[in-house]
Design a protein around this motif. Structure first.
Motif, short mmCIF file in Angstrom:
data_model
loop_
_atom_site.label_atom_id
_atom_site.label_comp_id
_atom_site.label_asym_id
_atom_site.label_seq_id
_atom_site.Cartn_x
_atom_site.Cartn_y
_atom_site.Cartn_z
N ASP A 93 0.82 -1.21 0.00
CA ASP A 93 0.00 0.00 0.00
C ASP A 93 0.86 1.26 0.00
N ALA B 106 -8.10 -5.47 -3.01
CA ALA B 106 -8.42 -6.84 -3.39
C ALA B 106 -7.31 -7.43 -4.26
N ALA B 107 -6.69 -6.61 -5.11
CA ALA B 107 -5.59 -7.09 -5.95
C ALA B 107 -4.38 -7.45 -5.08
N ASP C 253 -0.56 2.64 -5.45
CA ASP C 253 -1.98 2.88 -5.18
C ASP C 253 -2.78 1.90 -6.05
N VAL C 254 -3.18 0.78 -5.44
CA VAL C 254 -3.95 -0.24 -6.16
C VAL C 254 -5.10 -0.71 -5.30
N ASP C 255 -5.99 -1.40 -5.94
CA ASP C 255 -7.14 -1.98 -5.27
C ASP C 255 -6.67 -2.98 -4.19
#
Length: 195
Positions: free
Chosen positions: A143, A151-152, A147-149
């Motif tokens: 994190d 869930a991924a 900056d990604v989902d």
């Protein structure tokens, strides 16, 4: 009691506690969690069995501390990976592949012990927060970097666990070159890959 003497006793106590934690991990590495007992750990650490009870209220508390220690080692691994890896996708994939290969080769016994403790948490609720700490640390590190989902990130970490477990039972343990293609595919949504 003089401050120097108090500090000396505190340091001796910290060394003894550390010796007990290290011994607990070695016992799990060698004998599995079924081999963990006050007597076995005391023998491995070279301390009286009463020392175990002095530092830890019970075996579960000792196993929790061992899991926390393993999570802290993971933090160190991630920090070293960050120090030696340029911030671009291809380099990160290779660094992670090399780290996984090292976990299967050089640190195989420790990796097996950590997974055994991790799975024991499914049966012993007292161990669950410490077992989840690994996942939380790894998620937090990803994190911070991208900056990604979420869930991924969870999917990638679960897949890496699967890759490691499969590697531990493989006839011929995979190396970094074997891990890299799967990681490149898995990390596509998490890391911007430059090719």
């Amino acid at each position: 009691m003089s401050p120097e003497r108090a500090d000396g006793r505190r340091l001796k106590g910290e060394r003894r506690r550390r010796a007990i934690l290290d011994a607990a991990l070695r016992v799990v590495e060698r004998d599995g969690v079924a081999g963990v007992s006050h007597r076995a750990i005391a023998r491995e650490a070279g301390v009286p069995p009463a020392s175990i009870a002095y530092y830890f209220a019970g075996i579960d508390e000792l196993l929790v501390a061992t899991l926390v220690e393993s999570a802290d080692l993971l933090v160190g691994d991630i920090a070293r990976m960050r120090e030696r890896t340029p911030p671009e996708g291809r380099a990160w994939v290779r660094t992670i592949a090399e780290n996984l290969a090292m976990m299967i080769d050089e640190r195989r016994a420790r990796t097996i012990a950590e997974y055994e403790l991790y799975l024991l948490a499914a049966r012993r609720p007292a161990l669950r927060p410490a077992a989840r700490r690994w996942f939380e640390i790894a998620t937090g590190e990803v994190d911070r970097a991208v900056d990604v989902d979420p869930a991924a990130i969870k999917a990638v970490l679960a897949a890496i666990d699967g890759l490691l477990l499969q590697a531990l039972i493989a006839e011929h343990p995979p190396g970094a070159d074997d891990f890299e293609p799967a990681l490149r595919h898995l990390l596509r949504p998490v890391l911007a890959d430059d090719g």
